[in-house]
Design a protein around this motif. Structure first.
Motif, PDB file in Angstrom:
ATOM      1  N   ARG A 168      26.466   2.823   3.775  1.00 30.81           N
ATOM      2  CA  ARG A 168      26.766   2.350   5.123  1.00 30.81           C
ATOM      3  C   ARG A 168      28.244   2.503   5.471  1.00 30.81           C
ATOM      4  N   GLN A 169      28.788   3.698   5.229  1.00 28.84           N
ATOM      5  CA  GLN A 169      30.196   3.955   5.541  1.00 28.84           C
ATOM      6  C   GLN A 169      30.314   5.195   6.423  1.00 28.84           C
ATOM      7  N   THR A 170      31.396   5.232   7.187  1.00 33.28           N
ATOM      8  CA  THR A 170      31.691   6.365   8.053  1.00 33.28           C
ATOM      9  C   THR A 170      32.926   7.072   7.517  1.00 33.28           C
ATOM     10  N   ALA A 171      32.846   8.381   7.410  1.00 29.80           N
ATOM     11  CA  ALA A 171      33.933   9.159   6.830  1.00 29.80           C
ATOM     12  C   ALA A 171      34.800   9.773   7.925  1.00 29.80           C
ATOM     13  N   THR A 172      36.108   9.642   7.777  1.00 33.19           N
ATOM     14  CA  THR A 172      37.067  10.275   8.672  1.00 33.19           C
ATOM     15  C   THR A 172      38.164  10.907   7.826  1.00 33.19           C
ATOM     16  N   GLU A 173      38.985  11.746   8.463  1.00 34.18           N
ATOM     17  CA  GLU A 173      40.150  12.352   7.808  1.00 34.18           C
ATOM     18  C   GLU A 173      39.762  13.047   6.505  1.00 34.18           C
ATOM     19  N   LEU A 174      38.751  13.866   6.568  1.00 35.20           N
ATOM     20  CA  LEU A 174      38.259  14.579   5.394  1.00 35.20           C
ATOM     21  C   LEU A 174      39.179  15.756   5.087  1.00 35.20           C
ATOM     22  N   THR A 175      39.669  15.837   3.842  1.00 33.82           N
ATOM     23  CA  THR A 175      40.569  16.913   3.454  1.00 33.82           C
ATOM     24  C   THR A 175      40.266  17.364   2.026  1.00 33.82           C
ATOM     25  N   VAL A 176      40.698  18.594   1.718  1.00 37.84           N
ATOM     26  CA  VAL A 176      40.705  19.107   0.344  1.00 37.84           C
ATOM     27  C   VAL A 176      42.120  19.558   0.057  1.00 37.84           C
ATOM     28  N   ARG A 177      42.707  18.986  -0.999  1.00 40.64           N
ATOM     29  CA  ARG A 177      44.080  19.335  -1.366  1.00 40.64           C
ATOM     30  C   ARG A 177      44.244  19.145  -2.872  1.00 40.64           C
ATOM     31  N   ASP A 178      44.887  20.118  -3.515  1.00 42.20           N
ATOM     32  CA  ASP A 178      45.130  20.046  -4.960  1.00 42.20           C
ATOM     33  C   ASP A 178      43.823  19.839  -5.725  1.00 42.20           C
ATOM     34  N   ARG A 179      42.779  20.547  -5.282  1.00 43.51           N
ATOM     35  CA  ARG A 179      41.467  20.526  -5.940  1.00 43.51           C
ATOM     36  C   ARG A 179      40.842  19.131  -5.963  1.00 43.51           C
ATOM     37  N   ALA A 180      41.141  18.325  -4.951  1.00 45.30           N
ATOM     38  CA  ALA A 180      40.537  17.001  -4.819  1.00 45.30           C
ATOM     39  C   ALA A 180      40.113  16.791  -3.375  1.00 45.30           C
ATOM     40  N   VAL A 181      39.039  16.018  -3.194  1.00 43.58           N
ATOM     41  CA  VAL A 181      38.529  15.672  -1.871  1.00 43.58           C
ATOM     42  C   VAL A 181      39.006  14.266  -1.534  1.00 43.58           C
ATOM     43  N   THR A 182      39.554  14.087  -0.356  1.00 44.49           N
ATOM     44  CA  THR A 182      39.936  12.753   0.089  1.00 44.49           C
ATOM     45  C   THR A 182      39.314  12.485   1.452  1.00 44.49           C
ATOM     46  N   ALA A 183      39.019  11.206   1.694  1.00 42.87           N
ATOM     47  CA  ALA A 183      38.458  10.797   2.984  1.00 42.87           C
ATOM     48  C   ALA A 183      38.755   9.327   3.196  1.00 42.87           C
ATOM     49  N   SER A 184      38.938   8.967   4.448  1.00 39.91           N
ATOM     50  CA  SER A 184      39.024   7.559   4.818  1.00 39.91           C
ATOM     51  C   SER A 184      37.615   7.069   5.109  1.00 39.91           C
ATOM     52  N   LEU A 185      37.230   5.964   4.484  1.00 44.95           N
ATOM     53  CA  LEU A 185      35.880   5.419   4.629  1.00 44.95           C
ATOM     54  C   LEU A 185      35.943   4.120   5.416  1.00 44.95           C
ATOM     55  N   LEU A 186      35.242   4.100   6.529  1.00 47.51           N
ATOM     56  CA  LEU A 186      35.160   2.901   7.358  1.00 47.51           C
ATOM     57  C   LEU A 186      33.857   2.179   7.055  1.00 47.51           C
ATOM     58  N   GLY A 187      33.961   0.860   6.834  1.00 45.79           N
ATOM     59  CA  GLY A 187      32.778   0.066   6.514  1.00 45.79           C
ATOM     60  C   GLY A 187      32.817  -1.286   7.189  1.00 45.79           C
ATOM     61  N   TYR A 188      32.016  -2.228   6.651  1.00 44.67           N
ATOM     62  CA  TYR A 188      31.814  -3.516   7.297  1.00 44.67           C
ATOM     63  C   TYR A 188      32.062  -4.630   6.288  1.00 44.67           C
ATOM     64  N   SER A 189      32.705  -5.666   6.763  1.00 46.98           N
ATOM     65  CA  SER A 189      33.018  -6.791   5.886  1.00 46.98           C
ATOM     66  C   SER A 189      31.803  -7.690   5.640  1.00 46.98           C
ATOM     67  N   GLY A 190      30.793  -7.591   6.481  1.00 44.40           N
ATOM     68  CA  GLY A 190      29.601  -8.412   6.302  1.00 44.40           C
ATOM     69  C   GLY A 190      28.487  -7.964   7.221  1.00 44.40           C
ATOM     70  N   PRO A 191      27.260  -8.445   6.985  1.00 49.87           N
ATOM     71  CA  PRO A 191      26.110  -8.017   7.790  1.00 49.87           C
ATOM     72  C   PRO A 191      26.186  -8.443   9.246  1.00 49.87           C
ATOM     73  N   GLU A 192      27.028  -9.435   9.532  1.00 49.96           N
ATOM     74  CA  GLU A 192      27.116  -9.906  10.916  1.00 49.96           C
ATOM     75  C   GLU A 192      27.996  -9.007  11.788  1.00 49.96           C
ATOM     76  N   VAL A 193      28.738  -8.094  11.192  1.00 53.56           N
ATOM     77  CA  VAL A 193      29.602  -7.200  11.958  1.00 53.56           C
ATOM     78  C   VAL A 193      28.729  -6.157  12.660  1.00 53.56           C
ATOM     79  N   PRO A 194      28.883  -5.956  13.965  1.00 53.90           N
ATOM     80  CA  PRO A 194      28.062  -4.973  14.681  1.00 53.90           C
ATOM     81  C   PRO A 194      28.196  -3.583  14.062  1.00 53.90           C
ATOM     82  N   ARG A 195      27.084  -2.857  14.028  1.00 54.22           N
ATOM     83  CA  ARG A 195      27.067  -1.530  13.412  1.00 54.22           C
ATOM     84  C   ARG A 195      27.907  -0.513  14.199  1.00 54.22           C
ATOM     85  N   CYS A 196      28.283  -0.880  15.387  1.00 52.79           N
ATOM     86  CA  CYS A 196      29.112   0.026  16.185  1.00 52.79           C
ATOM     87  C   CYS A 196      30.573  -0.021  15.807  1.00 52.79           C
ATOM     88  N   CYS A 197      30.977  -1.100  15.121  1.00 54.17           N
ATOM     89  CA  CYS A 197      32.406  -1.377  15.003  1.00 54.17           C
ATOM     90  C   CYS A 197      32.801  -1.696  13.562  1.00 54.17           C
TER      91      CYS A 197
END
Length: 206
Positions: A149-178
């Motif tokens: 249940r995560q959203t990936a942003t800022e996907l890059t490949v550098r120095d033979r490694a994959v990096t990404a920023s993962l956006l998620g939720y602190s709890g089930p009550e957080v709206p799935r939009c945000c």
């Protein structure tokens, strides 16, 4: 004044030795003319040997020796193991690079269901493609799966490694939009598989 070239003395003219007829200016002019002739000859001669610093391979020969540069797999041409319940799949980000050191680039693709509303979670796949003509890109690894249940942003490949920023939720009550949490994740090919390294182990608010 300019002088004509001196004529060397011969045995039948002993009374006119050459050193009594020539002057320093004459020898300078002769030497200069001789140097010019030698330089001109060097310009028209074909070059021989290898220039200093050359490796023996010309730029024109390198493509033939190394072959055409490999291209990364096309993310749009791959089939993904993502069940969207009949909805289309959307590739939202890609990155390219040689992850395993074999000299051929891989493609990393962030894919999610195109649900039309909300923020569907991402999956991140690694694609490779056989060099044979007509082969299709195929998924060889899943770095992130949709049950996380995560959203990936800022996907890059550098120095033979994959990096990404993962956006998620602190709890089930957080709206799935945000999503309200963010982590920076890194994956690296090690000992025959991808290992995840969370460079930002503590998720922070966004």
């Amino acid at each position: 004044m300019l002088h004509t070239p001196a004529t060397l003395a011969t045995p039948d003219t002993p009374d006119t030795p050459a050193h009594t007829r020539t002057r320093p200016l004459h020898w300078l002019a002769t030497a200069t003319a001789l140097a010019a002739v030698i330089a001109a000859a060097g310009l028209v001669q074909p070059a021989t040997g290898t220039p200093a610093g050359a490796t023996g391979t010309t730029a024109a020969e390198e493509p033939a020796a190394n072959g055409p540069e490999a291209t990364a797999p096309d993310a749009a041409a791959a089939t993904y193991p993502l069940d969207c319940k009949g909805a289309p799949r959307a590739v939202t980000a890609t990155a390219h690079g040689d992850l395993d050191g074999d000299g051929r680039p891989e493609t990393v693709a962030a894919v999610r269901c195109d649900a039309g509303s909300g923020t569907p979670p991402h999956a991140i796949y690694v694609l490779t493609q056989d060099p044979a003509e007509g082969s299709r890109p195929r998924v060889v690894a899943t770095l992130l799966d949709t049950p996380q249940r995560q959203t990936a942003t800022e996907l890059t490949v550098r120095d033979r490694a994959v990096t990404a920023s993962l956006l998620g939720y602190s709890g089930p009550e957080v709206p799935r939009c945000c999503p309200d949490k963010k982590q920076l994740a890194k994956w690296r090919w090690t000992d025959g598989k991808f290992r995840q390294e969370l460079t930002d182990s503590a998720a922070r608010s966004v």
